[in-house]
Write an enzyme that holds these catalytic residues in place. Structure first.
Site, PDB file in Angstrom:
ATOM      1  N   LYS A  91       0.822  -1.207   0.000  1.00 15.80           N
ATOM      2  CA  LYS A  91       0.000   0.000   0.000  1.00 15.80           C
ATOM      3  C   LYS A  91       0.863   1.266   0.000  1.00 15.80           C
ATOM      4  O   LYS A  91       2.055   1.218   0.325  1.00 15.80           O
ATOM      5  CB  LYS A  91      -0.927  -0.031   1.231  1.00 15.80           C
ATOM      6  CG  LYS A  91      -1.915  -1.207   1.210  1.00 15.80           C
ATOM      7  CD  LYS A  91      -2.910  -1.140   2.363  1.00 15.80           C
ATOM      8  CE  LYS A  91      -3.920  -2.275   2.264  1.00 15.80           C
ATOM      9  NZ  LYS A  91      -5.021  -2.149   3.254  1.00 15.80           N
ATOM     10  N   TYR A 116     -12.693  -3.186  -3.595  1.00 21.04           N
ATOM     11  CA  TYR A 116     -13.248  -3.052  -2.247  1.00 21.04           C
ATOM     12  C   TYR A 116     -14.773  -2.982  -2.278  1.00 21.04           C
ATOM     13  O   TYR A 116     -15.389  -2.362  -1.403  1.00 21.04           O
ATOM     14  CB  TYR A 116     -12.656  -1.815  -1.564  1.00 21.04           C
ATOM     15  CG  TYR A 116     -11.214  -2.003  -1.101  1.00 21.04           C
ATOM     16  CD1 TYR A 116     -10.820  -3.128  -0.369  1.00 21.04           C
ATOM     17  CD2 TYR A 116     -10.244  -1.041  -1.373  1.00 21.04           C
ATOM     18  CE1 TYR A 116      -9.507  -3.295   0.058  1.00 21.04           C
ATOM     19  CE2 TYR A 116      -8.923  -1.201  -0.947  1.00 21.04           C
ATOM     20  CZ  TYR A 116      -8.567  -2.328  -0.227  1.00 21.04           C
ATOM     21  OH  TYR A 116      -7.271  -2.497   0.206  1.00 21.04           O
ATOM     22  N   ASN A 136      -2.231  -0.180   6.770  1.00 24.35           N
ATOM     23  CA  ASN A 136      -1.772  -1.460   7.315  1.00 24.35           C
ATOM     24  C   ASN A 136      -0.883  -2.253   6.356  1.00 24.35           C
ATOM     25  O   ASN A 136      -0.924  -3.479   6.329  1.00 24.35           O
ATOM     26  CB  ASN A 136      -2.962  -2.276   7.828  1.00 24.35           C
ATOM     27  CG  ASN A 136      -3.981  -2.549   6.741  1.00 24.35           C
ATOM     28  OD1 ASN A 136      -3.767  -2.184   5.590  1.00 24.35           O
ATOM     29  ND2 ASN A 136      -5.068  -3.208   7.102  1.00 24.35           N
ATOM     30  N   HIS A 186      -2.224  -5.430   1.254  1.00 26.86           N
ATOM     31  CA  HIS A 186      -3.443  -6.191   0.988  1.00 26.86           C
ATOM     32  C   HIS A 186      -3.005  -7.596   0.618  1.00 26.86           C
ATOM     33  O   HIS A 186      -2.018  -7.768  -0.100  1.00 26.86           O
ATOM     34  CB  HIS A 186      -4.227  -5.597  -0.197  1.00 26.86           C
ATOM     35  CG  HIS A 186      -5.254  -6.554  -0.723  1.00 26.86           C
ATOM     36  ND1 HIS A 186      -6.489  -6.695  -0.141  1.00 26.86           N
ATOM     37  CD2 HIS A 186      -5.191  -7.481  -1.725  1.00 26.86           C
ATOM     38  CE1 HIS A 186      -7.158  -7.650  -0.782  1.00 26.86           C
ATOM     39  NE2 HIS A 186      -6.396  -8.138  -1.738  1.00 26.86           N
ATOM     40  N   GLU A 200      -8.592 -11.455  -8.133  1.00 28.92           N
ATOM     41  CA  GLU A 200      -7.780 -10.258  -7.874  1.00 28.92           C
ATOM     42  C   GLU A 200      -6.529 -10.222  -8.751  1.00 28.92           C
ATOM     43  O   GLU A 200      -6.126  -9.151  -9.220  1.00 28.92           O
ATOM     44  CB  GLU A 200      -7.406 -10.194  -6.384  1.00 28.92           C
ATOM     45  CG  GLU A 200      -8.632  -9.943  -5.513  1.00 28.92           C
ATOM     46  CD  GLU A 200      -8.336  -9.934  -4.016  1.00 28.92           C
ATOM     47  OE1 GLU A 200      -7.190 -10.232  -3.628  1.00 28.92           O
ATOM     48  OE2 GLU A 200      -9.263  -9.607  -3.253  1.00 28.92           O
TER      49      GLU A 200
END
Ligand code: UDP
Ligand code: MG
Length: 153
Positions: A9, A49, A112, A115, A126
């Site tokens: 991220k 998402y 965080n 992913h 994905e």
């Protein structure tokens, strides 16, 4: 062998942790089958998402994922989906166990670090979302016999 998707991220790029996080996966024995930097858009994030569309944090989550480019990785190994999820740790970094990526590198429920796909079915969906077929490389690992036992291969 399973393939799974990891996204590093924007917080990971900003904090200079890209190499360190990828190194963890390499050292574990996962094969890097695809790797690229990409700027995410509303279109891809709305899809990625979709399960969180109604959540209060959805807008902020999308903004955080567009703040800089991300690094998309395709990792391969036996049971790669579960292994990578276990290495990732709980969603909220403050609850994630030390020794996991989130538990070692972050303090946030949103910023965080990574992913990671949560099932084999979602991994396939994905990977197709973030990679073209020709961006996934099926080169042979030279050390498979030392990573796994013969009856595991
Ligand atoms: N997220 C957030 N607030 C929350 C829960 C999740 O901002 O209360 C963000 C966080 O970045 C997380 C992402 O939404 O990684 C996707 O949520 P999911 O429940 O799929 O968690 P993950 O699979 O990433 O652990
Ligand atoms: Mg998830």
């Amino acid at each position: 062998m399973e393939k799974t998707l990891v996204l590093l991220k924007p917080c990971t790029l900003q904090r200079g942790l890209v190499g360190e996080v990828i190194e963890r996966f390499e050292k574990r024995g996962l094969r890097l089958a695809g790797l690229k930097m990409m700027q995410l858009t509303d279109a891809i994030l709305d899809e990625h998402y979709a399960h969180l569309r109604e959540k209060s944090f959805f807008r902020d989550l999308k903004a955080s994922m567009k703040a800089t480019p991300v690094i998309a990785c395709c990792l391969e190994g036996i049971d790669a989906v579960a292994v990578v999820r276990a290495m990732t740790g709980s969603t909220n970094g403050r609850n994630a166990l030390p020794g996991t990526i989130r538990g070692d590198y972050c303090m946030s429920n949103q910023q965080n670090i990574v992913h990671a796909s949560d099932s084999l079915e979602n991994a396939a969906i994905e990977l197709a979302r973030f990679f073209k077929p020709e961006e996934i490389f099926d080169y042979e690992s030279s050390n498979l016999n030392f990573l796994y036992a013969l009856d595991e291969l």
